[in-house]
Structures are given as C-alpha cells and as structure tokens.
Design an enzyme around this catalytic site. Structure first.
Site, PDB file in Angstrom:
ATOM      1  N   SER A  64     -42.822  -5.975  44.476  1.00  0.00           N
ATOM      2  CA  SER A  64     -43.379  -5.788  43.139  1.00  0.00           C
ATOM      3  C   SER A  64     -44.754  -5.129  43.136  1.00  0.00           C
ATOM      4  CB  SER A  64     -43.391  -7.165  42.459  1.00  0.00           C
ATOM      5  OG  SER A  64     -43.841  -7.095  41.158  1.00  0.00           O
ATOM      6  N   ASP A 276     -45.207  -1.848  36.802  1.00  0.00           N
ATOM      7  CA  ASP A 276     -45.620  -2.340  38.122  1.00  0.00           C
ATOM      8  C   ASP A 276     -44.674  -1.748  39.185  1.00  0.00           C
ATOM      9  OD1 ASP A 276     -43.332  -3.863  37.882  1.00  0.00           O
ATOM     10  OD2 ASP A 276     -44.229  -5.650  38.767  1.00  0.00           O
ATOM     11  N   ASP A 278     -42.077  -2.574  40.866  1.00  0.00           N
ATOM     12  CA  ASP A 278     -40.611  -2.631  40.804  1.00  0.00           C
ATOM     13  C   ASP A 278     -40.109  -2.535  39.361  1.00  0.00           C
ATOM     14  OD1 ASP A 278     -41.536  -5.157  40.146  1.00  0.00           O
ATOM     15  OD2 ASP A 278     -39.879  -6.209  41.121  1.00  0.00           O
ATOM     16  N   ALA A 371     -48.605 -13.030  30.310  1.00  0.00           N
ATOM     17  CA  ALA A 371     -49.685 -12.157  29.866  1.00  0.00           C
ATOM     18  C   ALA A 371     -49.703 -10.856  30.664  1.00  0.00           C
ATOM     19  CB  ALA A 371     -51.018 -12.880  30.001  1.00  0.00           C
ATOM     20  N   ASN A 372     -49.250 -10.925  31.919  1.00  0.00           N
ATOM     21  CA  ASN A 372     -49.267  -9.728  32.765  1.00  0.00           C
ATOM     22  C   ASN A 372     -48.203  -8.698  32.391  1.00  0.00           C
ATOM     23  OD1 ASN A 372     -46.826 -10.587  33.864  1.00  0.00           O
ATOM     24  ND2 ASN A 372     -47.815 -11.673  35.536  1.00  0.00           N
ATOM     25  N   ARG A 506     -55.921 -18.943  42.021  1.00  0.00           N
ATOM     26  CA  ARG A 506     -56.294 -18.107  40.882  1.00  0.00           C
ATOM     27  C   ARG A 506     -57.146 -18.889  39.901  1.00  0.00           C
ATOM     28  NH1 ARG A 506     -53.532 -13.543  41.639  1.00  0.00           N
ATOM     29  NH2 ARG A 506     -51.364 -13.678  42.289  1.00  0.00           N
TER      30      ARG A 506
HETATM   31  P1  NG1 Z   1     -48.759 -15.980  41.140  1.00  0.00           P
HETATM   32  O1  NG1 Z   1     -49.182 -15.248  42.366  1.00  0.00           O
HETATM   33  O2  NG1 Z   1     -47.979 -17.251  41.384  1.00  0.00           O
HETATM   34  O3  NG1 Z   1     -49.897 -16.148  40.195  1.00  0.00           O
HETATM   35  C1  NG1 Z   1     -47.901 -13.699  40.049  1.00  0.00           C
HETATM   36  C2  NG1 Z   1     -48.134 -13.620  38.568  1.00  0.00           C
HETATM   37  C3  NG1 Z   1     -46.962 -14.253  37.863  1.00  0.00           C
HETATM   38  C4  NG1 Z   1     -45.642 -13.635  38.283  1.00  0.00           C
HETATM   39  C5  NG1 Z   1     -45.545 -13.549  39.794  1.00  0.00           C
HETATM   40  C6  NG1 Z   1     -44.356 -12.770  40.275  1.00  0.00           C
HETATM   41  C7  NG1 Z   1     -50.261 -13.818  37.351  1.00  0.00           C
HETATM   42  C8  NG1 Z   1     -51.441 -14.650  37.055  1.00  0.00           C
HETATM   43  N1  NG1 Z   1     -49.354 -14.341  38.183  1.00  0.00           N
HETATM   44  O4  NG1 Z   1     -47.707 -15.054  40.377  1.00  0.00           O
HETATM   45  O5  NG1 Z   1     -47.163 -14.171  36.490  1.00  0.00           O
HETATM   46  O6  NG1 Z   1     -45.442 -12.396  37.666  1.00  0.00           O
HETATM   47  O7  NG1 Z   1     -46.715 -12.989  40.369  1.00  0.00           O
HETATM   48  O8  NG1 Z   1     -44.535 -11.396  40.333  1.00  0.00           O
HETATM   49  O9  NG1 Z   1     -50.157 -12.709  36.830  1.00  0.00           O
HETATM   50 ZN    ZN Z   2     -42.651  -6.761  39.445  1.00  0.00          ZN
END
Ligand code: NG1
Ligand code: ZN
Length: 543
Positions: A64, A276, A278, A371-372, A506
């Site tokens: 991804s 993104d 993928d 949100a992403n 995070r």
């Molecule tokens: P993690 O690394 O668990 O925060 C991140 C994204 C998730 C999700 C996954 C899978 C943030 C804060 N976290 O997860 O929303 O998309 O990657 O790709 O964006």
């Molecule tokens: Zn992705």
C-alpha cells in the site's frame, strides 16, 4: 502426501530462523526481503481458506502506502471482504512457524477447521507495481500449487480490483463480470448514467488532476480512460514513468504532511486528488487564491457522499436506515456536522477497515471512511432490492429518478472495499450533480486543526487501548497524563495507539488552532516517549 510436497517446496522459500511477524491492520507488511516465506505460506493458507469456504479466495501482494522497499500481503475473503479475524491467528502462526514446525501448524489448522482436503480450491492473485512484487507473487503461486489448487494470476491490479474480482467470481457474476475489463465497464457505465442527470455542468467540473503515487492506480486509471471517454477528463501526474512509488506523493503523504505531492501542477481552485500505492485510498485537495493548501480527506468524502445519499433517500421515501462509521482519527468537526446538522447517526470503531466494514454492515446503508481516505458505502440486500424495484416502477417521476440515481450509485461504488478509482468517480459525479466546486464542498464544515505524529518505542505493545482506541489503559498513568495535557487547550482532543502497520506509536491531536494542535501533539509525544519506553532522540517541537 500433500504435506510432503508442501515441505519440499517450502525449502525453496525457507523462513529466516527467529523472524517473527504479525498479521497487522492490513496483513503482513515489512521489508520485501523478509517476505518470501510469508508469501509461500499465505499461498497455502489461501488454499485452506478456499477449501473451508468452498469459494475463491484472493491474495494481493502489496504494501500500500509504505515505501517502495517494503512489501506485504493481504488475503481476500469470499465476498471480497478482508480475511476473517479468526483466520488472522492462523496466518500469524503459519508465518512464524520455523521450518520444522510447518507441518504441524498446517495439520492443526486443517483439524481445527475440519477442512476436507478433497474439496476443490481456487485462488486469485494480484500484485502492485513494486519491483519485489512479481517474485513474491510467484512465491504465493508456489504455495497454492504445493497444495495442488488452481489459481489465476491477475498480475498487476489495484487492491480493490482484486476484491471486486473475488466478489464477482463467488456470486456467479451477479456483482459484475469477473475481469478487470468487467470492472471498467461496470463502473464507467454507472458513472456515465449518473453524471447524465447533471445539468449545466461547466468545463470546470470536467478536469481533475490525479496524483497516481507512481503506483498501480495510475496504470489502471489510464487503462480505464477509454471506457470513460469524454465523461471525465483527468490530468495524470506521478504515473510511475519517473518517480518512485509513494515518494513525496500519494494519499498518505498528502494527508499526513498536509501538503500537495511533488510532481503535480495545480492552479488556484483546481480540483486535485491523490491515490495511495495500491489505489484503495483517495484524498482531495486544492490551493486557494492566496496559495493556501486545503485538504479534503476521508471525513469530507464521507460527509459529501452521505449528504448526497440522504437527500435521495428523502426523495425515494423508503424506510432505510443510514449511518456513518468513522474511527478516532475522524476530525471532530466532521462528526459534529454529521450528527448535529445532518442528523445522521455516527459510530466509531477501531482503526482498520475490517472494523469499519463490519460495523457498516449493520445498517441498510453504511457509509464508512477512515480519515486517511479509505472507505466505501455498503448497501444491504434489502436496500439494494427496494431501490432497484423503485427505479423500475411507475412511481412519480421524482421518486423514480431519485431511485435511479441511487441505483447508479450502488453500481458505481465498490462495495467490497475502499477503492480510490470508484470513490473518485462517485465524488466527481456528486460534485457535478450538485453543481459544487471543490471550495464549496470544502466549506460544508471547517476542519479542526490537527496533527499526527509517530513515536519510536522499544515495544509498541506496551500501549493498550480501549473505547475504540480513544483511551489507553496501559502503561499506567499515561491516559491521566494525556487528559491533563488536553485540558490545556480549547476544542482539544488527543489519543495514542500502537500502529498495526509500522513499528511506531501514533499520536493524534486536534485543537482550536494549528499551533495548539501541534503543541498538544508534541506534548503527548513526549509523554509517550517517557512513559512507554521511547528510543532514540526525544521528540522535538514542531516548527
Ligand atoms: P496503522 O498503521 O495501524 O495506523 C494505517 C492507517 C489505517 C489503515 C492501515 C492499513 C492511519 C492513522 N492508520 O494503520 O487507517 O489504513 O494503515 O493501510 O492512517
Ligand atoms: Zn492502500
């Protein structure tokens, strides 16, 4: 007998002794060179899952939004959803078994799940554009063939395209034609039908700048253009011809850095979006006349789509319950707007699409977005049937027209998983139907300034959370510390959680001003660093 073949082939995909990996938020993800054995074993697991469910199972080789050097693997369940959580445990056990333990782990799964090894199995495989992906997907194929199952290698596809293909295959084509071309045809037809209902669409609405993150989304959008014809014109940047995957571009970069990707030309007021690596996520943005950058993330997308659907639901007058599902990362303003102005029920789940997806399945219409920018809309069977029937019926013109628009929306949205291309088309259709510019869409509500940071700790599992990850229960005292810090600012909120895809903790903070959001995020990072075993340098204040 089959175990002999499994072990024999496994020696060609030997596990580095001692290496431990977890099936995280979205499958396994780490440096590509550590993944060969994982791929082989996920090939085995996909076959077992296929036998168990008597359905086709998907395997996508991708990491991804991670850097190009990383890779990963996600399994796709029969209806195109993420792998059932109960099987994530098997995935982790398989990936971490030393060579001499492999046989017993495979046998245990077969026994625990009472898998009939005489059942047929079918696995569909796809991969992203990373240099390591081709060899790694060959390792998956080796796993599949070691268990004598059949497979189809779809080669380069976006993650959501493979989810779509699995759903089509397992529904006997009811969801659509089981090919990437079938995907293009289904989506572009629905997009054209839906956009047709827009009046007086200005040229403004026609051109969109797309940042393809130098990944698979760019390739596939280019392929799709011939099906969309003039219905949408895009200017594609970061199409992989020059730059590196996800490097200073792509949805994650734009969302986290809150700035435009490199390699894109944007005039003031022009609509832009980033996929993104993928193509399962998308965010929109623009620069205003003063050159200020504005981000329209998953929350803004959820609001736009749910408002559109809610207005149509009023017109069709069907008794269908719609809800929006978010995570703790949703901007506080979006939740407020949805609940208070739109009167739409909002639910919060843990991070990770599988959690949002499951919650969204509880409603007739479940809109979910992280949100992403990862999200989609799920329509229950009842909702689907009622809408399609009304679209055919001799209802009043207005009711029928609204039902037809809903029907086209159902066909345009990829209900299996978040899909950058499909979401982009839904957004483009809505903006043009409602005659909204990107600025007008942005003005629906104002985001609270926010900041996301990462903190390196020795073991991120020392942090345990509760309440959909909005509060920590471990280490002791951390939550009280965060509560105290949050009180220093107005309209503030902060939380921390261990990432499921990176070796970091995070930190998220929002507050009334950007300075305050930055300061709060920094304060909380320091608390994590000191109370949860930070490594390296102490986090520095943001400039
Ligand atoms: P993690 O690394 O668990 O925060 C991140 C994204 C998730 C999700 C996954 C899978 C943030 C804060 N976290 O997860 O929303 O998309 O990657 O790709 O964006
Ligand atoms: Zn992705």
């Amino acid at each position: 007998m089959y175990l002999e073949a499994v072990l024999k082939s496994s020696s060609r995909h030997a596990k580095p002794a001692g290496l431990i990996l977890q099936y995280g938020t979205a499958g396994f993800r780490t440096k590509a060179e550590d993944l060969d054995h994982v791929m082989y074993r996920m090939g085995l697991l996909a076959v077992l899952r296929s036998k168990k469910t008597q359905s086709a199972i998907g395997v996508v080789v991708t990491a991804s939004h991670n850097p190009e050097e990383d890779n990963g693997v996600k399994l796709v369940d029969p209806m195109g959803e993420m792998l059932a959580q109960a099987w994530e445990v098997y995935a982790t056990l398989l990936a971490n078994a030393e060579e001499h333990e492999l046989q017993s782990v495979v046998t245990d799964i077969i026994q625990q799940e009472s898998i009939n090894m005489q059942e047929e199995a079918f696995v569909a495989i796809g991969r992203d554009t990373r240099p390591s992906s081709e060899t790694l997907s060959q390792a998956v194929i080796d796993g599949v063939t070691a268990l004598e199952a059949t497979y189809h290698d779809h080669g380069l596809v976006t993650t959501p395209q493979l989810h779509y293909i699995i759903c089509c295959r397992n529904t006997g084509g009811r969801y659509g034609e089981t090919t990437v071309v079938g995907y293009y045809k289904k989506l572009s037809r629905a997009f054209k039908e839906l956009s047709k209902q827009a009046h007086g669409c200005s040229d403004d609405h026609k051109c969109l700048n797309v940042d393809g993150a130098n990944g698979i989304g760019a390739l596939k959008l280019r392929e799709m253009e011939q099906y969309l014809q003039s219905a949408l014109s895009v200017r594609l940047y970061n199409d992989g011809s020059k730059g590196k995957l996800n490097e200073v571009c792509g949805a994650d970069y734009v969302k986290v850095q809150q700035k435009p990707p490199e390699g894109i030309e944007m005039e003031a007021g022009e609509r832009c979006c980033s996929f993104d690596g993928d193509a399962d996520r998308i965010v929109y943005y623009y620069n205003d006349c003063a050159g200020r950058f504005h981000l329209l993330d998953g929350d803004k997308i959820a609001t736009l789509i749910s408002t559109f659907i809610k207005e149509l639901l009023v017109k069709v007058n069907l008794n269908l319950q719609m809800a929006v599902v978010q995570t703790a990362y949703a901007n506080g303003s979006s939740t407020r707007y949805l609940e208070e102005t739109m009167k739409v029920p909002v639910y919060c789940t843990k991070t990770g699409v599988k959690h949002l997806h499951h919650k969204a399945q509880e409603f007739d219409i479940g809109v979910y977005f992280e949100a992403n920018g990862h999200g989609t809309v799920l329509f229950s069977k009842t909702a689907d049937e009622q809408i399609r029937q009304l679209a055919r019926e001799e209802a009043s013109d207005e009711r029928r027209k609204a039902a037809q628009m809903l029907q086209n929306t159902i066909d345009l949205i990829n209900q299996t998983v978040g899909d950058a291309i499909s979401d982009m088309l839904v957004i483009e259709a809505i903006l043009s139907l409602k005659g909204l510019t990107v600025q007008q869409w942005d003005a629906i509500y104002t985001d609270l300034p926010n900041r996301q940071l990462k903190v390196k700790v020795a073991d991120r599992k020392v942090i345990e959370t509760t309440d959909a990850e909005r509060r920590t229960v471990k280490p002791p005292g951390l939550q009280e510390k965060i509560d105290g810090l949050v009180k220093k600012y107005s309209q503030s909120r902060a939380f921390v959680r261990p990432s499921g895809t990176e070796d970091v903790v995070r930190v998220y903070a929002e507050a009334d001003t950007q300075e305050n959001a930055d300061a709060l995020a920094h304060d909380v990072s320091l608390a994590v660093f000191h109370m949860a075993g930070g490594v390296g340098d102490e986090p520095k204040p943001l400039k």
